[in-house]
Design a protein around this motif. Structure first.
Motif, short mmCIF file in Angstrom:
data_model
loop_
_atom_site.label_atom_id
_atom_site.label_comp_id
_atom_site.label_asym_id
_atom_site.label_seq_id
_atom_site.Cartn_x
_atom_site.Cartn_y
_atom_site.Cartn_z
N THR A 71 71.32 -23.83 66.95
CA THR A 71 70.62 -23.71 68.11
C THR A 71 69.81 -22.75 68.06
N LYS A 72 68.51 -22.91 68.46
CA LYS A 72 67.43 -21.99 68.46
C LYS A 72 67.69 -21.33 69.87
N VAL A 73 68.15 -20.08 69.85
CA VAL A 73 68.13 -19.02 70.94
C VAL A 73 67.28 -18.11 71.22
N THR A 74 66.49 -17.79 72.34
CA THR A 74 65.78 -16.84 72.61
C THR A 74 66.05 -16.19 73.89
N THR A 75 66.13 -14.55 73.80
CA THR A 75 66.63 -14.25 74.97
C THR A 75 65.56 -13.13 75.51
N PHE A 76 65.98 -12.96 76.80
CA PHE A 76 64.90 -11.64 77.52
C PHE A 76 65.97 -10.91 78.46
N PRO A 77 66.16 -9.68 77.73
CA PRO A 77 67.00 -8.75 78.56
C PRO A 77 66.50 -7.99 79.70
N CYS A 78 65.88 -9.08 80.66
CA CYS A 78 65.19 -8.45 82.03
C CYS A 78 65.57 -9.39 83.03
N ARG A 79 65.00 -9.12 84.45
CA ARG A 79 64.92 -9.92 85.30
C ARG A 79 64.12 -11.18 85.38
N GLY A 80 64.18 -12.09 85.62
CA GLY A 80 63.47 -13.11 85.68
C GLY A 80 61.94 -12.94 86.02
N GLU A 81 61.79 -12.28 86.99
CA GLU A 81 60.41 -11.85 87.51
C GLU A 81 59.94 -10.93 86.57
N ASP A 82 60.55 -10.49 85.76
CA ASP A 82 59.92 -9.47 84.87
C ASP A 82 59.43 -10.17 83.50
N VAL A 83 59.80 -11.09 83.42
CA VAL A 83 59.27 -12.08 82.12
C VAL A 83 57.86 -12.52 82.43
N PRO A 84 56.91 -11.68 81.57
CA PRO A 84 55.37 -12.15 81.92
C PRO A 84 54.77 -13.36 81.77
N ASN A 85 55.39 -14.25 81.09
CA ASN A 85 54.99 -15.46 80.55
C ASN A 85 56.06 -16.55 81.22
N LEU A 86 56.77 -16.17 82.35
CA LEU A 86 57.91 -17.03 82.84
C LEU A 86 57.33 -18.73 83.31
N LEU A 87 56.16 -18.70 83.73
CA LEU A 87 55.59 -20.00 84.49
C LEU A 87 55.36 -20.79 83.02
N THR A 88 54.86 -20.06 81.98
CA THR A 88 54.49 -20.88 80.94
C THR A 88 55.84 -21.46 80.19
N LEU A 89 56.82 -20.64 80.04
CA LEU A 89 58.18 -20.94 79.44
C LEU A 89 58.63 -21.92 80.23
N MET A 90 58.79 -21.94 81.72
CA MET A 90 59.25 -23.12 82.42
C MET A 90 58.50 -24.29 82.25
N ALA A 91 56.83 -24.51 81.83
CA ALA A 91 56.30 -25.42 81.74
C ALA A 91 56.74 -26.23 80.63
N ALA A 92 56.84 -25.42 79.50
CA ALA A 92 57.22 -25.84 78.19
C ALA A 92 58.58 -26.28 78.11
N ALA A 93 59.50 -26.34 78.92
CA ALA A 93 61.02 -26.57 78.79
C ALA A 93 61.23 -27.96 79.40
N ASP A 94 62.31 -28.35 79.04
CA ASP A 94 62.69 -29.73 79.76
C ASP A 94 63.58 -29.53 81.16
N LEU A 95 63.92 -28.43 81.36
CA LEU A 95 64.90 -28.35 82.54
C LEU A 95 64.75 -26.50 82.53
#
Length: 233
Positions: A71-95
């Motif tokens: 499994t490819k696992v990427t982690t962000f040890p922060c709140r979701g609102e503090d991920v600078p590219n969250l919208l981009t991450l969401m757009a690239a995901a399947d869910l």
């Protein structure tokens, strides 16, 4: 499943459903959570004493790779609102999987996923730990506010969840079994899978939008732990 990518906001009570999904073939996960494993997490989740005082994302990554090393696992040890590219991450995901104890942000992240063009499963437990829910929002479909209007009204009125509420592994695992089933069903349905059982589950949650589970004896249905699709009576 192996080609699918899930962005998971929260790695607490809902983490076991993610672990179930990677064990059934999910290929990539991104986990976002800023919390440490504390004693209150033991007995409610899969975290053990060896995980105490470690970041949940680190412990979660370790458990995933122990069971599904490809499994490819990427982690962000922060709140979701503090991920600078969250919208981009969401757009690239399947869910997007949203399982956090912050009701207002739960609605915000669901809106973001829809804006990014990605479906999201939002799940959680009630403050008494006795009932769970899982809701699906998808691009062009109803918003989470449409599906859970009373919850949204409570949030806008200033509701805040309790700092801690008791729940046991039986309750959380019942929720996680349902969440894993719904997500796997949706991904199979989306991909046009030939596995009729899973595509049927996916079609059901797309049509209904909301699944609610009860614990203990449910008099109307005469079942112990029924799960049904649709708006509760």
């Amino acid at each position: 499943m192996i080609a699918s990518h899930i962005v998971a906001l929260g790695a607490s009570r809902g983490f076991p459903s993610l672990l179930t999904l990677v064990r059934t073939g999910l290929g990539e996960v991104t986990i976002i959570d800023d919390q440490m494993v504390e004693e209150e997490n033991l007995g409610q989740t899969l975290y053990a004493t060896t995980h105490l005082n470690r970041l949940k994302v680190d412990a979660a990554r370790e458990m995933i790779l122990e069971r599904a090393p490809d499994t490819k696992v990427t982690t962000f040890p922060c709140r979701g609102e503090d991920v600078p590219n969250l919208l981009t991450l969401m757009a690239a995901a399947d869910l997007v999987k949203i399982g956090i104890d912050a009701p207002r942000m739960m609605f915000t992240f669901a809106d973001m996923a829809q804006a990014a063009g990605t479906a999201a499963v939002v799940h959680g437990m009630t403050g008494d730990g006795q009932q769970h829910f899982a809701a699906l929002v998808y691009p062009g479909g109803p918003t989470l506010r449409d599906i859970l209007p009373e919850a949204w009204n409570a949030v806008t009125a200033g509701y805040e969840p309790p700092t801690f509420f008791p729940s046991c592994a039986l309750h959380t695992e019942t929720m996680n079994a349902a969440v894993a089933m719904i997500i796997a069903g949706y991904l199979h349905h989306r991909a046009g899978s030939s596995v009729e059982l899973m595509t049927g589950i996916g079609a059901g949650i797309v049509e209904a939008g909301l699944a609610t589970g009860f614990y203990g004896y449910h008099e109307p249905s005469r079942f112990l732990t029924p799960i049904y699709f649709g708006q509760p009576d």
